[in-house]
Design a protein around this motif. Structure first.
Motif, mmCIF file in Angstrom:
data_model
loop_
_atom_site.group_PDB
_atom_site.id
_atom_site.type_symbol
_atom_site.label_atom_id
_atom_site.label_comp_id
_atom_site.label_asym_id
_atom_site.label_seq_id
_atom_site.Cartn_x
_atom_site.Cartn_y
_atom_site.Cartn_z
ATOM 1 N N UNK A 496 58.502 -5.230 67.904
ATOM 2 C CA UNK A 496 57.663 -6.369 68.263
ATOM 3 C C UNK A 496 58.285 -7.120 69.433
ATOM 4 N N UNK A 497 57.456 -7.571 70.371
ATOM 5 C CA UNK A 497 57.978 -8.245 71.558
ATOM 6 C C UNK A 497 57.375 -9.637 71.747
ATOM 7 N N UNK A 498 56.893 -10.202 70.664
ATOM 8 C CA UNK A 498 56.269 -11.519 70.759
ATOM 9 C C UNK A 498 57.261 -12.632 70.446
ATOM 10 N N UNK A 499 57.160 -13.698 71.183
ATOM 11 C CA UNK A 499 57.944 -14.897 70.921
ATOM 12 C C UNK A 499 57.217 -15.726 69.872
ATOM 13 N N UNK A 500 57.913 -16.025 68.779
ATOM 14 C CA UNK A 500 57.303 -16.863 67.746
ATOM 15 C C UNK A 500 57.224 -18.317 68.194
ATOM 16 N N UNK A 501 58.246 -18.750 68.887
ATOM 17 C CA UNK A 501 58.299 -20.145 69.311
ATOM 18 C C UNK A 501 59.715 -20.541 69.660
ATOM 19 N N UNK A 502 59.989 -21.823 69.603
ATOM 20 C CA UNK A 502 61.303 -22.361 69.951
ATOM 21 C C UNK A 502 61.650 -23.451 68.956
ATOM 22 N N UNK A 503 62.897 -23.452 68.495
ATOM 23 C CA UNK A 503 63.367 -24.558 67.664
ATOM 24 C C UNK A 503 64.186 -25.504 68.539
ATOM 25 N N UNK A 504 64.115 -26.778 68.210
ATOM 26 C CA UNK A 504 64.844 -27.769 68.974
ATOM 27 C C UNK A 504 65.383 -28.862 68.077
ATOM 28 N N UNK A 505 66.525 -29.400 68.450
ATOM 29 C CA UNK A 505 67.119 -30.551 67.746
ATOM 30 C C UNK A 505 67.508 -31.582 68.797
ATOM 31 N N UNK A 506 67.039 -32.797 68.604
ATOM 32 C CA UNK A 506 67.273 -33.864 69.574
ATOM 33 C C UNK A 506 68.628 -34.529 69.360
ATOM 34 N N UNK A 507 69.196 -34.971 70.468
ATOM 35 C CA UNK A 507 70.376 -35.833 70.438
ATOM 36 C C UNK A 507 70.077 -37.017 71.348
ATOM 37 N N UNK A 508 70.064 -38.208 70.787
ATOM 38 C CA UNK A 508 69.774 -39.397 71.579
ATOM 39 C C UNK A 508 70.944 -39.692 72.510
ATOM 40 N N UNK A 509 70.629 -40.032 73.758
ATOM 41 C CA UNK A 509 71.695 -40.366 74.701
ATOM 42 C C UNK A 509 72.503 -41.557 74.216
ATOM 43 N N UNK A 510 71.872 -42.450 73.476
ATOM 44 C CA UNK A 510 72.615 -43.595 72.941
ATOM 45 C C UNK A 510 73.690 -43.153 71.965
ATOM 46 N N UNK A 511 73.433 -42.069 71.232
ATOM 47 C CA UNK A 511 74.454 -41.556 70.311
ATOM 48 C C UNK A 511 75.622 -40.948 71.077
#
Length: 1126
Positions: A496-511
């Protein structure tokens, strides 16, 4: 006005030699100075004006010595020496520690990302596809279900009646909104039908991700948003929260977010070619233009692009003759040029494709050198241009070709399909405006194939540029990781050559900022960080004024600071991942951006391991050491903080005798409520101190102890110096002191009513400039060109004069405080006239040492009607004058007061200027035009349009019909466009502002100069006052207004389109690095799925029915706008 003679000899000619070097001007100056006059007055001689300057210097120095209290404050620090330590800032160690802390913070997020991506791939692989799945079979929280949408006309918009879960939410300080930690939320774009089989299956298998979200948070409670963005458009994010209500239609699509685009494919080299032949007209041309805008929005700063139009020949739409970085500025240029494209001539695909291939073959420029592609937009044609592909692209097919058939037409689309299929691309159809958004982003699925086929090699976490979080966290960076479809095709033969999607986790610049030191670095020291593009993610000048979550925040390090060769080299070395230290002299802007100072700074930098970032530290020499108070012994001797004597001086009941105290709004303790009101903040602070001790674990001991120490030290200054002095004797409105510890004490108490400086000394322009400059720094109140002034009797104007206090402890030097006075403008203007006059202190006011018959020199007091005398600061702003009508113009840029004289000062090199650009400014958007294909805007008809028969046959009406047609007849896609919402009302947009600051030139010319203007010529003299930032200027008042001079501009203005020429800038691109790996080829890629066109064509009867429906809806919704009815 009286005429006079200048009885000064021309000996030496030193002053005249500086007047452009022309012989005739030298002779003219001598003739003017030696000409006789009827009344016998002469322009003052050099030594006379130098004498006046010395008197001014002595008066200023005397007042500051008496009232500034610099020496007294030094003695107080010496006496309190047992209460504090002098610590050293070691740049290498600071950078190493902060970089390590940031690396550890991000490493935790990386581990959570990998767990999330692995789980998503497992869950999807184990999922069984269900053809008959129903919406009622799926339980999930629809984040839009609880969103209150505001209608522009105040009508309540009907909520979505989905079977969304009903959740309770609690306010959370980390997310700055209400959340529910037990569930994740789902967001589905407005133009996607949530009941389709594809979406329901997606919702079914992604439900299992909720347990992973929860487990991740247990392991790292500091995690912010965890997101899975699906290639189908579904977003599942944790924790659950209601979707943030937009002002208009919600157009969020995860696939267009910066972090998704970066994670979904490798960098791109893209050439967009647009057919502008005569057959492309009306709606079709508008669709093409909008398609190009949306295509450009799918590109990030790691990509390179060019746009060309073609008919019988091809040409770039802009001045860019090669691929350029797809940054916001360049994309804006493309959009502006695409908007004015016109259709004419015949179609020649060969011309368009040859142009595109030659662009991609140019290796002498900066480019991504990955994922080469051509995007062609056309209304159709017969030529397959096979010979072009054979010449440029076959047999290796290193360039993908994507073709887009745009508009309603009856052309054979087979050639367009063949072009795409024969070159590893894809064919799309865009029959209406509603099809643009989806079809200009689905090419990313094709580009994702090599990544998926590369398997684990492509599983690399990437960190984004800074951008605005869509859910209200402010500026964030996001770690991204692609998620692959691991299921086989059923036969087991193909992967299979399909991309399911993308996972992301945010980091606030203030942190991230919380990991960096601040107050021990002093007011002018700071930490910054940049990415591989040279964009800052940490910098005190990173202050975007507009919240636009559709665009990343891309402020280059060289735009955050004033660019020079040293900084350019530092930036390059940081991008290359090097360590280093460099001491440089550089120009910096003041906090209020009115002044420039040449300062010494030490830059130290090092990479943040396992990331794309590099960290830097900027430190002035005087911030090498800092004070750290240690009051633990004193605090332990008392039961309550209020019994600590120094603490008592923070109490408001002491202000009348000790002066008003402003405390910087810092986070001294976790439970301290900040407030913009100083009195309220003091009350909150005192109330908290009654409950906890300054040694409490919930308090920052460094901040709190330094605050209390400085409270006592500044009170001692009141007691020893200020309290017994009569400020009125020296015409002072106030005296003040500000410290690194966050104390600003203003004496007497009543003067605090007019105190306009920032309570945070580190943000106060007078404080920061005093540290960087020796001597006394004058700061008049700022007045822009439109300021007309008020009566002085009702409004006393004050002028700040400040200087830094430098302490020396052996070889350790530091500046922990700034002291100053506030001058009464009116009284000091009178004093200024006396000091710059020929009378002594023993002379009576108004008496003269000479009269017209004695042939004496003029002075600034007796001859104020003929002689102009002013003090101008180093930014070119008026400080004092002997002209009463100038007093209400104090604080204005001097060119607004006397353009002729200010130009002469600039031309004679007393001032030089520096132009720079602010890329974070906000401007009011221009009113959209109702004609043509405006960028990212759909024409919203008026009632007059509805009543006009011609409108019903126009492109705008046809576009709306198609929206209804495809929205009602194709259940899987309700087609809408973001421009429908964005075009409803004018709003602020980002823009580039040009800034001009003036500052003193190094030479100090003290000769008499001549402003040549025929009968309106003038003499003037200028001299820097020692130990100040002032220029003393004496000039003849203009006797006529025939002398026109170009007014120097200092006020910030919107940069004209050609002012900072983007065409020139792209020829010398700034150094950058893209991702170090590229996934654009895999031998096992299956390219057979390359698009087969639309299977649906609307019939005439359906269209006619929809016309009647549209008319009915329009009438029933009157007088609401059409968009509201839809």
């Amino acid at each position: 006005m009286a005429m006079w003679a200048r009885r000064q000899t021309c000996g030496g000619g030193g002053g005249a030699s500086r007047l452009a070097g022309a012989l005739w001007s030298q002779l003219l100056l001598c003739l003017v100075l030696s000409a006789p006059a009827a009344q016998g007055y002469s322009f003052p001689q050099n030594y006379t004006m130098q004498y006046w300057a010395r008197r001014l210097e002595q008066e200023i120095d005397g007042v500051m010595r008496i009232f500034g209290g610099v020496q007294a404050l030094k003695r107080i620090y010496d006496e309190k020496r047992n209460l504090f330590e002098v610590r050293e800032n070691v740049p290498d160690k600071i950078v190493e520690k902060v970089a390590g802390d940031i690396e550890s913070l991000l490493a935790k997020k990386v581990r959570a990302l990998k767990r999330l991506a692995d789980a998503a791939e497992r869950f999807q692989k184990a999922h069984r596809w269900q053809d008959n799945i129903k919406e009622e079979h799926i339980e999930y929280y629809d984040s839009k279900a609880d969103t209150e949408y505001d209608d522009p006309d105040g009508e309540e918009i009907e909520k979505d009646t989905s079977n969304s879960l009903k959740l309770d939410f609690t306010e959370d300080e980390h997310f700055k909104t209400k959340v529910n930690y037990s569930y994740a939320a789902v967001q589905i774009p407005t133009d996607i039908y949530k009941g389709s089989t594809v979406i329901l299956n997606e919702l079914n298998w992604t439900e299992a991700l909720e347990d992973v979200f929860v487990e991740n948070r247990k392991e790292d409670p500091s995690l912010l948003w965890q997101v899975f963005g699906s290639a189908t458009g579904v977003t599942r994010f944790y924790p659950a929260t209601p979707w943030r209500a937009p002002n208009k239609i919600d157009l969020y699509d995860v696939r267009r977010r910066p972090w998704y685009i970066q994670g979904a494919s490798s960098p791109k080299d893209m050439v967009i070619i647009v057919d502008v032949s005569g057959s492309v007209s009306g709606l079709t041309l508008k669709l093409m233009k909008t398609s190009v805008y949306d295509m450009l929005d799918t590109l990030s700063d790691d990509d390179y692009v060019n746009v060309a139009s073609f008919n019988q020949k091809a040409q770039a739409v802009s001045c860019f003759n090669h691929l350029v970085q797809a940054n916001i500025r360049n994309k804006k240029v493309f959009k502006e040029k695409v908007e004015v494209m016109e259709a004419r001539g015949t179609t020649d695909y060969k011309a368009g494709f040859e142009f595109a291939f030659e662009q991609l073959q140019n290796s002498n420029i900066s480019r991504a050198n990955c994922n080469k592609m051509i995007m062609m937009f056309t209304d159709g044609g017969e030529d397959r241009v096979q010979d072009v592909f054979e010449k440029y692209n076959w047999p290796n097919k290193t360039v993908r070709v994507f073709t887009f058939s745009v508009g309603q037409h009856n052309y054979d689309v087979t050639p367009l399909q063949w072009m795409a299929c024969a070159n590893k691309g894809y064919y799309f159809e865009i029959p209406s405006i509603g099809a643009i958004r989806i079809n200009t982003q689905e090419y990313l699925d094709v580009l994702g194939r090599p990544m998926v086929l590369a398997g684990k090699k492509a599983k690399q976490v990437q960190w984004t540029n800074a951008y605005q979080d869509a859910l209200g966290l402010g500026l964030v960076v996001t770690g991204t990781l692609a998620v692959f479809n691991l299921t086989d095709d059923g036969s087991g033969e193909k992967k299979n050559q399909l991309l399911l999607g993308v996972v992301g986790i945010d980091v606030a610049l203030n942190d991230i900022k919380k990991l960096t030191p601040r107050y021990n670095l002093g007011a002018n020291g700071y930490i910054y960080a940049i990415d591989l593009n040279g964009y800052v993610l940490l910098h005190p000048n990173l202050r975007p004024q507009i919240i636009n979550f559709q665009e990343p925040v891309t402020l280059d390090f060289l735009d955050a600071e004033l660019e020079d060769d040293n900084k350019e080299d530092i930036r390059r070395r940081m991008i290359d991942g090097e360590k280093g230290t460099r001491n440089i002299w550089t120009l910096i802007k003041s906090q209020d951006e009115r002044y420039l100072d040449k300062v010494h700074r030490m830059y130290t930098w090092a990479p943040i391991k396992s990331t794309n970032y590099s960290l830097g530290l900027v430190l002035p020499r005087y911030s090498t050491y800092y004070i750290r108070a240690n009051l633990s012994d004193q605090i332990l001797q008392v039961k309550l903080p209020s019994k600590l004597k120094d603490f008592e001086y923070l109490l408001p009941n002491s202000f009348e005798s000790e002066g008003h105290v402003f405390i910087a709004p810092r986070e001294y303790c976790k439970d301290l409520n900040l407030s913009d009101n100083n009195t309220e903040f003091l009350e909150n602070f005192i109330a908290l101190m009654e409950k906890v001790t300054p040694d409490s674990k919930q308090c920052d001991n460094f901040l709190l102890h330094n605050l209390i120490l400085d409270t006592g030290i500044t009170q001692q200054l009141v007691e020893r110096v200020w309290r017994d002095q009569d400020l009125n004797t020296y015409s002072l409105l106030a005296v003040f002191v500000a410290t690194d510890g966050g104390i600003t004490r203003v004496f007497p108490n009543k003067a605090a009513e007019d105190w306009e400086e920032d309570r945070e000394p580190f943000n106060a322009s007078f404080y920061r400039r005093s540290l960087d400059n020796k001597g006394y720094i004058f700061k008049p109140p700022y007045r822009d060109a439109s300021y007309r002034g008020l009566e002085l009797e009702n409004n006393t104007i004050g002028i700040l004069v400040s200087t830094a206090v430098e302490l020396n402890f052996g070889e350790r030097h530091l500046k922990p405080a700034v002291v100053g006075v506030k001058l009464d403008l009116e009284a000091w203007a009178e004093k200024f006239k006396v000091l710059a006059s020929n009378r002594t202190e023993r002379d009576q006011l108004g008496t003269r040492r000479c009269d017209p018959s004695t042939g004496c020199e003029m002075d600034c007091e007796a001859n104020y009607k003929d002689l102009l005398c002013v003090l101008i600061d180093d930014g070119g702003f008026l400080v004092l004058s002997n002209q009463e009508d100038y007093w209400m113009q104090v604080g204005k840029f001097f060119s607004e007061v006397d353009a002729h004289l200010m130009s002469a000062l600039f031309n004679h090199s007393f001032f030089t200027k520096k132009e720079s650009y602010d890329f974070q400014s906000v401007c009011a958007s221009e009113a959209p035009s109702n004609t043509g294909g405006a960028p990212r805007g759909v024409y919203v008809p008026t009632m007059a349009d509805f009543l006009n028969l011609a409108w019903w046959t126009s492109a705008a009406a046809w576009s709306l019909f198609q929206q209804f047609l495809y929205g009602l007849t194709i259940n899987s896609w309700f087609q809408t466009d973001d421009v429908t919402a964005e075009g409803m009302e004018s709003k602020e947009t980002s823009c580039i502002m040009k800034q001009t600051q003036y500052y003193f030139s190094t030479p100090n010319n003290t000769d008499i100069n001549f402003i040549d203007c025929g009968n309106c010529s003038r003499l003037f003299y200028a001299q820097r006052l020692a130990s100040t930032n002032l220029l003393f200027v004496v000039a003849e008042k203009p006797i006529c207004s025939q002398c026109e001079s170009t007014k120097l501009l200092q006020a910030e203005i919107k940069a004209p389109p050609g002012d900072r020429n983007q065409c020139e800038l792209v020829e010398r691109p700034r150094y950058r690095k893209g991702p170090h790996v590229c996934f654009d080829y895999n031998a096992t890629e299956d390219t057979s799925d390359c698009g087969r066109g639309s299977s649906f064509r609307p019939s005439l009867s359906v269209l006619l029915s929809l016309q009647l429906l549209l008319l009915y809806l329009t009438a029933s919704c009157h007088p609401l706008p059409l968009a509201s009815c839809l």
